[in-house]
Design an enzyme around this catalytic site. Structure first.
Site, mmCIF file in Angstrom:
data_model
loop_
_atom_site.group_PDB
_atom_site.id
_atom_site.type_symbol
_atom_site.label_atom_id
_atom_site.label_comp_id
_atom_site.label_asym_id
_atom_site.label_seq_id
_atom_site.Cartn_x
_atom_site.Cartn_y
_atom_site.Cartn_z
ATOM 1 N N ASP A 106 -19.325 -6.706 10.879
ATOM 2 C CA ASP A 106 -20.078 -6.914 12.121
ATOM 3 C C ASP A 106 -19.700 -5.780 13.081
ATOM 4 O OD1 ASP A 106 -21.683 -8.347 13.945
ATOM 5 O OD2 ASP A 106 -20.048 -9.598 14.603
ATOM 6 N N PHE A 156 -26.851 -13.926 13.479
ATOM 7 C CA PHE A 156 -25.833 -14.735 12.821
ATOM 8 C C PHE A 156 -26.339 -15.269 11.493
ATOM 9 C CE2 PHE A 156 -23.291 -18.454 11.933
ATOM 10 C CZ PHE A 156 -22.014 -17.981 12.183
HETATM 11 P P1 5GP Z 1 -15.967 -7.933 12.815
HETATM 12 O O1 5GP Z 1 -14.505 -7.717 13.053
HETATM 13 O O2 5GP Z 1 -16.591 -6.924 11.879
HETATM 14 O O3 5GP Z 1 -16.739 -8.046 14.104
HETATM 15 O O4 5GP Z 1 -16.126 -9.377 12.200
HETATM 16 C C1 5GP Z 1 -15.842 -9.653 10.903
HETATM 17 C C2 5GP Z 1 -15.769 -11.139 10.640
HETATM 18 O O5 5GP Z 1 -16.536 -11.916 11.587
HETATM 19 C C3 5GP Z 1 -16.379 -11.429 9.284
HETATM 20 O O6 5GP Z 1 -15.436 -11.248 8.248
HETATM 21 C C4 5GP Z 1 -16.849 -12.852 9.459
HETATM 22 O O7 5GP Z 1 -15.789 -13.734 9.202
HETATM 23 C C5 5GP Z 1 -17.227 -12.954 10.930
HETATM 24 N N1 5GP Z 1 -18.676 -12.750 11.127
HETATM 25 C C6 5GP Z 1 -19.293 -11.673 11.655
HETATM 26 N N2 5GP Z 1 -20.636 -11.830 11.668
HETATM 27 C C7 5GP Z 1 -20.866 -13.048 11.117
HETATM 28 C C8 5GP Z 1 -22.069 -13.796 10.841
HETATM 29 O O8 5GP Z 1 -23.214 -13.381 11.092
HETATM 30 N N3 5GP Z 1 -21.899 -15.009 10.262
HETATM 31 C C9 5GP Z 1 -20.681 -15.533 9.958
HETATM 32 N N4 5GP Z 1 -20.638 -16.728 9.378
HETATM 33 N N5 5GP Z 1 -19.522 -14.864 10.198
HETATM 34 C C10 5GP Z 1 -19.621 -13.636 10.765
#
Ligand code: 5GP
Length: 183
Positions: A106, A156
């Site tokens: 993300d 999401f």
């Molecule tokens: P980042 O550090 O890249 O922002 O977030 C990574 C983590 O956030 C992912 O491993 C996941 O656990 C959670 N995450 C980010 N986007 C989503 C999403 O659209 N759906 C879900 N269920 N989890 C997400």
């Protein structure tokens, strides 16, 4: 099923299991070619990555090792904001070829932190394989991002390992949160 409800929230289908399987097979073929005669260490990121990791590994033919890590974040007591901690990272990655397997990238902050910790051990190489990437949400460039299943919009998603409020990880397909249309 095109529409589902989880904990009162509506979701609609984004990626069917069949599409995911086909893409996963192609990624596995690419990894087999790239890592021929090497013995990479696959490191899956829990919890979300468990289904993708299992399905990917079943398609990999090169000799390899497999492990899982879990990243927890907690709020620091001072101005540090969110501090992360990694559990289960193998300590013997020196001179190894490491492939980190993620469910979704993300902002990329979690992954950047994981990569920093892995690089401290001086591995021979590090790449990342993620099923999903939200390019518009990325806040940091990640050079190691080598294998991407699907680029998706900044919304999401749930299913195929990913949860909403702890639920939905067991869904075979990936769903996106339905946007509420304001009349
Ligand atoms: P980042 O550090 O890249 O922002 O977030 C990574 C983590 O956030 C992912 O491993 C996941 O656990 C959670 N995450 C980010 N986007 C989503 C999403 O659209 N759906 C879900 N269920 N989890 C997400």
């Amino acid at each position: 099923m095109n529409k589902i409800q989880i904990a009162g929230k509506e979701f609609e289908i984004l990626l069917e299991n069949d599409q995911i399987s086909k893409r996963t097979r192609l990624i596995a073929i690419q990894i087999d070619v790239d890592y021929e005669s090497r013995c990479p260490v696959f490191i899956g990121v829990l919890n979300g990555g468990f289904i993708f990791m299992a399905d990917l590994l079943k398609e990999i033919n090169v000799s390899c090792e497999v492990g899982f890590i879990k990243v927890s974040s907690y709020v620091g007591t001072e101005s540090t904001g969110k501090v992360k901690e990694i559990f289960g990272l193998p300590g013997d990655l020196h001179n190894r070829d490491v492939i980190v397997v993620e469910d979704i990238v993300d902002t990329g902050l979690t992954l950047s932190y994981i990569l920093t910790e892995i690089h401290k051990q001086n591995p021979s190489s590090v790449t990342v394989c993620t099923l999903l990437l939200k390019p518009d949400a990325l806040t940091t460039k990640i050079e190691e991002l080598e294998y991407v299943g699907f680029e998706i919009a900044n919304e999401f998603v749930v299913g195929y390992g990913l949860d909403y409020d702890g639920l939905g990880r067991n869904l075979k397909d990936v769903y996106r949160a339905k946007t509420v249309v304001i009349p």
